[in-house]
Design a protein around this motif. Structure first.
Motif, PDB file in Angstrom:
ATOM      1  N   THR A 130     -28.570 104.601 -55.195  1.00  0.00           N
ATOM      2  CA  THR A 130     -27.439 105.386 -55.764  1.00  0.00           C
ATOM      3  C   THR A 130     -27.537 105.032 -57.378  1.00  0.00           C
ATOM      4  OG1 THR A 130     -25.737 104.751 -54.208  1.00  0.00           O
ATOM      5  CG2 THR A 130     -24.873 104.951 -56.404  1.00  0.00           C
ATOM      6  N   PHE A 131     -28.110 103.869 -58.042  1.00  0.00           N
ATOM      7  CA  PHE A 131     -28.319 103.588 -59.386  1.00  0.00           C
ATOM      8  C   PHE A 131     -29.441 104.413 -59.608  1.00  0.00           C
ATOM      9  CE2 PHE A 131     -25.846  99.615 -58.861  1.00  0.00           C
ATOM     10  CZ  PHE A 131     -24.799  99.991 -59.545  1.00  0.00           C
ATOM     11  N   GLU A 132     -30.526 104.565 -58.914  1.00  0.00           N
ATOM     12  CA  GLU A 132     -31.720 105.276 -59.243  1.00  0.00           C
ATOM     13  C   GLU A 132     -31.566 106.672 -59.460  1.00  0.00           C
ATOM     14  OE1 GLU A 132     -34.759 105.239 -56.172  1.00  0.00           O
ATOM     15  OE2 GLU A 132     -35.663 103.767 -57.410  1.00  0.00           O
ATOM     16  N   ARG A 133     -30.571 107.521 -58.744  1.00  0.00           N
ATOM     17  CA  ARG A 133     -30.309 108.786 -58.634  1.00  0.00           C
ATOM     18  C   ARG A 133     -29.380 108.917 -59.849  1.00  0.00           C
ATOM     19  NH1 ARG A 133     -29.207 109.236 -52.514  1.00  0.00           N
ATOM     20  NH2 ARG A 133     -27.246 108.321 -53.405  1.00  0.00           N
ATOM     21  N   ALA A 134     -28.562 108.176 -60.285  1.00  0.00           N
ATOM     22  CA  ALA A 134     -27.732 108.204 -61.681  1.00  0.00           C
ATOM     23  C   ALA A 134     -28.325 107.986 -62.962  1.00  0.00           C
ATOM     24  CB  ALA A 134     -26.624 107.270 -61.271  1.00  0.00           C
ATOM     25  N   GLY A 135     -29.692 107.691 -62.845  1.00  0.00           N
ATOM     26  CA  GLY A 135     -30.616 107.170 -63.918  1.00  0.00           C
ATOM     27  C   GLY A 135     -30.379 106.105 -64.742  1.00  0.00           C
ATOM     28  N   THR A 136     -30.019 105.042 -64.026  1.00  0.00           N
ATOM     29  CA  THR A 136     -29.760 103.776 -64.300  1.00  0.00           C
ATOM     30  C   THR A 136     -31.225 102.851 -64.843  1.00  0.00           C
ATOM     31  OG1 THR A 136     -27.584 103.421 -63.083  1.00  0.00           O
ATOM     32  CG2 THR A 136     -28.807 101.340 -63.848  1.00  0.00           C
ATOM     33  N   GLU A 137     -31.388 102.469 -65.538  1.00  0.00           N
ATOM     34  CA  GLU A 137     -32.500 101.788 -65.907  1.00  0.00           C
ATOM     35  C   GLU A 137     -32.351 100.458 -65.083  1.00  0.00           C
ATOM     36  OE1 GLU A 137     -33.963 100.044 -70.085  1.00  0.00           O
ATOM     37  OE2 GLU A 137     -33.021 102.090 -70.479  1.00  0.00           O
ATOM     38  N   ARG A 138     -33.544 100.126 -64.534  1.00  0.00           N
ATOM     39  CA  ARG A 138     -33.856  99.109 -63.536  1.00  0.00           C
ATOM     40  C   ARG A 138     -32.717  98.953 -62.559  1.00  0.00           C
ATOM     41  NH1 ARG A 138     -33.885  94.375 -67.965  1.00  0.00           N
ATOM     42  NH2 ARG A 138     -33.619  93.037 -66.115  1.00  0.00           N
ATOM     43  N   PRO A 139     -32.823 100.011 -61.857  1.00  0.00           N
ATOM     44  CA  PRO A 139     -31.725 100.067 -60.961  1.00  0.00           C
ATOM     45  C   PRO A 139     -31.769  99.000 -59.533  1.00  0.00           C
ATOM     46  CG  PRO A 139     -33.487 101.824 -60.437  1.00  0.00           C
ATOM     47  CD  PRO A 139     -33.690 100.877 -61.708  1.00  0.00           C
ATOM     48  N   ARG A 140     -32.939  98.242 -59.107  1.00  0.00           N
ATOM     49  CA  ARG A 140     -33.027  97.121 -58.271  1.00  0.00           C
ATOM     50  C   ARG A 140     -32.110  96.164 -58.970  1.00  0.00           C
ATOM     51  NH1 ARG A 140     -34.346  97.151 -53.191  1.00  0.00           N
ATOM     52  NH2 ARG A 140     -35.396  95.371 -52.723  1.00  0.00           N
ATOM     53  N   ASP A 141     -32.432  95.844 -60.022  1.00  0.00           N
ATOM     54  CA  ASP A 141     -31.807  94.550 -61.062  1.00  0.00           C
ATOM     55  C   ASP A 141     -30.048  95.115 -61.002  1.00  0.00           C
ATOM     56  OD1 ASP A 141     -34.070  93.248 -61.498  1.00  0.00           O
ATOM     57  OD2 ASP A 141     -34.057  93.988 -63.806  1.00  0.00           O
ATOM     58  N   ALA A 142     -29.709  96.424 -61.145  1.00  0.00           N
ATOM     59  CA  ALA A 142     -28.145  96.365 -61.093  1.00  0.00           C
ATOM     60  C   ALA A 142     -27.712  96.337 -59.600  1.00  0.00           C
ATOM     61  CB  ALA A 142     -28.317  98.099 -61.638  1.00  0.00           C
ATOM     62  N   ALA A 143     -28.708  96.735 -58.718  1.00  0.00           N
ATOM     63  CA  ALA A 143     -28.025  96.413 -57.471  1.00  0.00           C
ATOM     64  C   ALA A 143     -27.925  95.045 -57.137  1.00  0.00           C
ATOM     65  CB  ALA A 143     -29.110  97.090 -56.250  1.00  0.00           C
ATOM     66  N   ASP A 144     -28.920  94.186 -57.739  1.00  0.00           N
ATOM     67  CA  ASP A 144     -28.746  92.689 -57.598  1.00  0.00           C
ATOM     68  C   ASP A 144     -27.700  92.069 -57.936  1.00  0.00           C
ATOM     69  OD1 ASP A 144     -30.965  92.703 -55.511  1.00  0.00           O
ATOM     70  OD2 ASP A 144     -32.275  92.216 -57.069  1.00  0.00           O
ATOM     71  N   ILE A 145     -27.505  92.600 -59.340  1.00  0.00           N
ATOM     72  CA  ILE A 145     -26.057  92.017 -59.948  1.00  0.00           C
ATOM     73  C   ILE A 145     -24.955  92.339 -59.210  1.00  0.00           C
ATOM     74  CG2 ILE A 145     -24.643  92.396 -62.041  1.00  0.00           C
ATOM     75  CD1 ILE A 145     -27.444  93.055 -63.471  1.00  0.00           C
ATOM     76  N   CYS A 146     -24.722  93.754 -58.668  1.00  0.00           N
ATOM     77  CA  CYS A 146     -23.559  94.021 -57.960  1.00  0.00           C
ATOM     78  C   CYS A 146     -23.477  92.932 -56.629  1.00  0.00           C
ATOM     79  CB  CYS A 146     -23.477  95.331 -57.581  1.00  0.00           C
ATOM     80  SG  CYS A 146     -23.425  96.760 -58.434  1.00  0.00           S
ATOM     81  N   LEU A 147     -24.651  92.861 -56.106  1.00  0.00           N
ATOM     82  CA  LEU A 147     -24.524  91.690 -54.758  1.00  0.00           C
ATOM     83  C   LEU A 147     -24.192  90.427 -55.203  1.00  0.00           C
ATOM     84  CD1 LEU A 147     -27.459  93.307 -52.547  1.00  0.00           C
ATOM     85  CD2 LEU A 147     -25.015  93.523 -52.390  1.00  0.00           C
ATOM     86  N   ALA A 148     -24.613  89.868 -56.314  1.00  0.00           N
ATOM     87  CA  ALA A 148     -24.393  88.653 -56.808  1.00  0.00           C
ATOM     88  C   ALA A 148     -22.765  88.571 -57.165  1.00  0.00           C
ATOM     89  CB  ALA A 148     -25.205  88.312 -57.944  1.00  0.00           C
ATOM     90  N   LEU A 149     -22.271  89.537 -57.707  1.00  0.00           N
ATOM     91  CA  LEU A 149     -20.757  89.679 -57.817  1.00  0.00           C
ATOM     92  C   LEU A 149     -20.260  89.348 -56.439  1.00  0.00           C
ATOM     93  CD1 LEU A 149     -18.544  90.112 -59.648  1.00  0.00           C
ATOM     94  CD2 LEU A 149     -18.507  92.679 -58.805  1.00  0.00           C
ATOM     95  N   MET A 150     -20.721  90.228 -55.495  1.00  0.00           N
ATOM     96  CA  MET A 150     -19.969  90.060 -54.264  1.00  0.00           C
ATOM     97  C   MET A 150     -19.922  88.556 -53.611  1.00  0.00           C
ATOM     98  SD  MET A 150     -18.602  92.816 -53.190  1.00  0.00           S
ATOM     99  CE  MET A 150     -18.100  92.927 -54.913  1.00  0.00           C
TER     100      MET A 150
END
Length: 175
Positions: A130-150
């Motif tokens: 999802t982050f990759e398709r949206a053009g987010t820089e470092r999409p894997r890190d963004a995903a990991d940050i979200c999971l850490a929040l959870m």
């Protein structure tokens, strides 16, 4: 899953909430299903199998919901990411009334850790895509940050009240 096996898994869930994995016995599960202990063994070999079936059900439903959210073409990347996170958080909420959540939610737990780890990996992949398709820089890190929040919200007493605004702020910032 047969109707009777579904009842066994439902009863296992009730026992988890009341007693946790370690303190639950086959007698506890049998009593809640209305079966004799010997009849219960027709459906599950032991309580570990009953709890693994429960974990597979809970995580399976959460992953299905996350995949559906990720696949919605009529939504924004932010809505898809929030849908994925909501599916993960709904899993936490399903167990929030029990002090025994960690017994089923910990990737390091011997009994269901592999099921939890596989589901977490799938959530990570869906968020990364999802982050990759949206053009987010470092999409894997963004995903990991979200999971850490959870993970952090899983231990918060105000989790249901705080999760949505925190996830919205985090996802908006990451996108």
């Amino acid at each position: 899953m047969s109707d009777r096996l579904s009842v066994v898994v439902d009863s296992t869930y009730e026992c988890l909430l009341l007693y946790g994995v370690r303190r639950t016995t086959m007698d506890d599960i049998a009593q809640r299903t209305g079966l004799s202990r010997s009849s219960l063994y027709t459906y599950v070999r032991n309580k570990d199998e009953a709890f693994r079936l429960l974990a597979e059900r809970l995580y399976g439903r959460a992953v299905d919901a996350a995949e559906a959210a990720a696949a919605r073409a009529d939504t924004t990347a932010e809505q898809r990411a929030l849908g994925i996170l909501a599916a993960r958080f709904d899993l936490v909420l399903a167990l929030k009334d029990s002090p025994h959540v960690a017994e089923l939610m910990d990737t390091r737990a011997k009994l269901c850790g592999d099921i939890c780890a596989a589901a977490t990996a799938r959530f990570r992949d869906l968020l990364t895509e999802t982050f990759e398709r949206a053009g987010t820089e470092r999409p894997r890190d963004a995903a990991d940050i979200c999971l850490a929040l959870m993970r952090g919200f899983a231990s918060s007493p105000d989790q249901a009240h705080l999760m949505r605004p925190a996830a919205e702020a985090l996802v908006a910032g990451l996108l």
